[in-house]
Design a protein around this motif. Structure first.
Motif, short mmCIF file in Angstrom:
data_model
loop_
_atom_site.label_atom_id
_atom_site.label_comp_id
_atom_site.label_asym_id
_atom_site.label_seq_id
_atom_site.Cartn_x
_atom_site.Cartn_y
_atom_site.Cartn_z
N SER A 16 -20.09 -6.85 -13.46
CA SER A 16 -19.80 -8.28 -13.33
C SER A 16 -19.01 -8.58 -12.07
N ALA A 17 -18.15 -7.66 -11.63
CA ALA A 17 -17.38 -7.89 -10.40
C ALA A 17 -18.29 -7.96 -9.19
N GLY A 18 -19.31 -7.11 -9.15
CA GLY A 18 -20.26 -7.13 -8.04
C GLY A 18 -21.05 -8.43 -8.02
N ALA A 19 -21.46 -8.89 -9.18
CA ALA A 19 -22.19 -10.16 -9.26
C ALA A 19 -21.29 -11.32 -8.84
N ALA A 20 -20.04 -11.28 -9.25
CA ALA A 20 -19.10 -12.34 -8.88
C ALA A 20 -18.91 -12.38 -7.36
N ARG A 21 -18.75 -11.23 -6.75
CA ARG A 21 -18.61 -11.18 -5.28
C ARG A 21 -19.86 -11.73 -4.61
N ARG A 22 -21.02 -11.32 -5.08
CA ARG A 22 -22.29 -11.75 -4.50
C ARG A 22 -22.45 -13.27 -4.60
N LEU A 23 -22.00 -13.84 -5.72
CA LEU A 23 -22.16 -15.28 -5.95
C LEU A 23 -20.97 -16.10 -5.45
N GLY A 24 -19.87 -15.42 -5.09
CA GLY A 24 -18.69 -16.12 -4.61
C GLY A 24 -17.93 -16.87 -5.70
N ILE A 25 -17.93 -16.29 -6.92
CA ILE A 25 -17.23 -16.91 -8.05
C ILE A 25 -16.31 -15.88 -8.69
N PRO A 26 -15.30 -16.31 -9.44
CA PRO A 26 -14.37 -15.38 -10.08
C PRO A 26 -15.06 -14.50 -11.13
N CYS A 27 -14.62 -13.26 -11.22
CA CYS A 27 -15.18 -12.30 -12.18
C CYS A 27 -15.02 -12.77 -13.62
N ASN A 28 -13.87 -13.35 -13.94
CA ASN A 28 -13.66 -13.81 -15.32
C ASN A 28 -14.63 -14.93 -15.69
N PHE A 29 -15.06 -15.73 -14.70
CA PHE A 29 -16.07 -16.76 -14.95
C PHE A 29 -17.39 -16.11 -15.36
N VAL A 30 -17.76 -15.04 -14.65
CA VAL A 30 -19.01 -14.34 -14.96
C VAL A 30 -18.97 -13.78 -16.37
N ARG A 31 -17.89 -13.09 -16.71
CA ARG A 31 -17.78 -12.49 -18.06
C ARG A 31 -17.82 -13.56 -19.15
N ARG A 32 -17.05 -14.63 -18.94
CA ARG A 32 -16.98 -15.70 -19.94
C ARG A 32 -18.35 -16.38 -20.09
N HIS A 33 -19.01 -16.62 -18.98
CA HIS A 33 -20.32 -17.27 -19.01
C HIS A 33 -21.35 -16.41 -19.74
N LEU A 34 -21.34 -15.12 -19.50
CA LEU A 34 -22.26 -14.22 -20.20
C LEU A 34 -21.99 -14.21 -21.70
#
Length: 58
Positions: A16-34
């Protein structure tokens, strides 16, 4: 953020951290959204471990 686009980016990055970096969004947003997406679908999509995420065959 489009649910499918986020999901695909997470799978491509394997973490999720790699995806967050790629998308330019916070990692916790990615985890919460999933998590929210899994709750809405009532289906577990991703196997989480300390360092990696992997797609579940459901």
């Amino acid at each position: 953020m489009n649910d499918v686009a986020l999901f695909v980016n997470v799978l491509r990055a394997d973490i999720s951290a790699g995806a967050a970096r790629r998308l330019g969004i916070p990692c916790n947003f990615v985890r919460r959204h999933l998590r929210q997406m899994e709750e809405q679908l009532r289906l577990r999509l991703i196997q989480r471990s300390t360092w990696r995420l992997s797609l579940l065959a459901s």
